[in-house]
Scaffold this active site. Structure first.
Site, PDB file in Angstrom:
ATOM      1  N   CYS A   1       0.830  -1.208   0.000  1.00 56.29           N
ATOM      2  CA  CYS A   1       0.000   0.000   0.000  1.00 56.29           C
ATOM      3  C   CYS A   1       0.865   1.258   0.000  1.00 56.29           C
ATOM      4  CB  CYS A   1      -0.911  -0.006   1.222  1.00 56.29           C
ATOM      5  SG  CYS A   1      -1.898   1.487   1.364  1.00 56.29           S
TER       6      CYS A   1
ATOM      7  N   CYS B   1      -0.433   4.134   2.090  1.00 53.37           N
ATOM      8  CA  CYS B   1      -0.255   3.961   3.545  1.00 53.37           C
ATOM      9  C   CYS B   1       1.202   4.175   3.934  1.00 53.37           C
ATOM     10  CB  CYS B   1      -0.631   2.550   3.990  1.00 53.37           C
ATOM     11  SG  CYS B   1      -2.114   1.881   3.274  1.00 53.37           S
ATOM     12  N   ASP B   2       2.141   3.604   3.169  1.00 54.27           N
ATOM     13  CA  ASP B   2       3.529   3.509   3.621  1.00 54.27           C
ATOM     14  C   ASP B   2       4.518   4.323   2.789  1.00 54.27           C
ATOM     15  OD1 ASP B   2       2.682   1.696   5.569  1.00 54.27           O
ATOM     16  OD2 ASP B   2       2.786   0.039   4.137  1.00 54.27           O
TER      17      ASP B   2
END
Ligand code: NAP
Length: 323
Positions: free
Chosen positions: A139, A142-143
């Site tokens: 992701c 997200c990261d």
């Protein structure tokens, strides 16, 4: 809202992506008072999507999480009840169907719409498993932040991989896309955008053999790639590896209870969301192995609600007679 442990619902929708929320909107407007059980991560895959440019109705890009907030608010506005409760068991042999939640709550439903979506696939390498959270991710939204100014690898050749690479190219210093073929299957507009990014390179016809790690705690330092034609192996340095090789349908709850296609997706009657069990309907990525778009998931959610309504109405005299 707390439910009585053996509470009987008319219609329960499992899953809170575009399919589940749209089913809830239509079912609520059909006066079915649906209960949507949204799970641990309501919103589904759009919660980890940044720009959405192909959902009709918006002239400029919108954010995936915003779109899901709007769908949820709309469903609640028209009367759907939504709970962030995670379903762990479904008993589709019982009538009414039985539903168990991780909180220990249980309830029953006359009809169910399964809209559990799909989950990211992984390469299946032991090094990948060991390094999740230490440089390996599925992701970028997200990261990606952790790789500001660094070098990352993106694995895959579909829309997901190209979108992840585009997103990461705005954060990381360098992005290397590793794809096992010599062409992407992603939409042309995305591929053209990627080609125009100066900090993106592509390693065609290569698979990731191993993700390399070093340090304490161990973190990603690169990957070993294998040329699919010649079997030649090379190592490239990188600080992170983003795996974007597609999705698998989330069918754990219904395995052994509903007919599945050979590829694992829930089988539905052509042109319908009806499954092999009467009263259970499936919508969105859990059943759609062809289109897998937010807008098609929403369309299937609409169909499932209309079909569930028709089915419930047809059952009502029988149910009243039985009672
Ligand atoms: P996808 O289209 O199925 O593509 C998966 C890619 O990963 C393929 O290129 C595949 O290679 C590769 N792959 C699969 N298993 C692999 C493995 N073990 N090792 C290396 N490579 C592997 O999946 P997706 O990109 O996640 O897209 C899923 C669906 O969602 C699609 O219908 C897509 O259109 C949709 N989607 C749409 C958008 C958008 O509209 N903007 C965004 C994201 C996703 P091969 O090419 O060799 O099969």
């Amino acid at each position: 809202m707390l439910l009585h442990p053996s509470h009987r619902e008319r219609l329960v929708i499992v899953g809170a992506g575009p399919a589940g929320y749209t089913a809830a909107i239509y079912a609520a407007r059909a006066m079915l008072r649906p209960l949507l059980l949204a799970g641990f991560q309501p919103g589904g895959q759009l919660m980890i999507t940044s720009d959405v440019e192909n959902y009709p109705g918006f002239a400029s890009a919108i954010q995936g999480p915003w779109l899901m907030e709007q769908m949820r608010a709309q469903a609640e506005h028209v009367g759907a009840r939504i709970e962030d409760e995670h379903v762990v068991t479904l008993d589709l042999a019982a009538r009414p169907f039985r539903i168990g939640c991780d909180s220990g709550r249980s309830l029953t439903a006359d009809a169910i719409i399964l809209a559990t979506g799909a989950k990211a696939k992984w390469l299946g390498l032991p090094s990948e498993e060991a390094l999740k959270g230490f440089g390996v991710s599925a992701c970028a939204t997200c990261d990606g932040f952790f790789f500001r100014g660094k070098k990352v690898i993106v694995v895959g050749g579909g829309n997901s991989a190209v979108e992840e690479a585009l997103y990461l190219s705005q954060i990381a210093a360098q992005v290397v896309v590793v794809h096992r073929r010599d062409a992407f299957r992603a939409e042309r507009i995305l591929v053209e955008r990627l080609a125009a990014r100066p900090n993106v390179t592509i390693r065609w016809n290569r698979e990731v053999d191993e993700i390399l790690a070093a340090g304490t705690p161990r973190g990603v330092v690169g990957a070993r790639l294998r040329d699919v034609a010649s079997d030649a192996v090379e190592e490239i340095a990188a600080d992170g590896v983003f795996v974007a090789i597609g999705h698998a349908p989330a069918t754990e709850l219904v395995r052994g209870q509903l007919a599945l296609k050979p590829n694992g997706y829930v089988e539905t009657t052509p042109g319908s969301t009806a499954t092999s069990v009467e009263g259970v309907f499936a919508a969105g990525d859990v059943a759609d192995d062809v289109f897998r778009q937010a807008v098609t998931a929403a369309g299937l959610g609409c169909m499932a609600a209309l079909e569930a309504d028709r089915w419930l109405v047809a059952q009502t005299p029988l149910r009243q007679a039985a009672e």
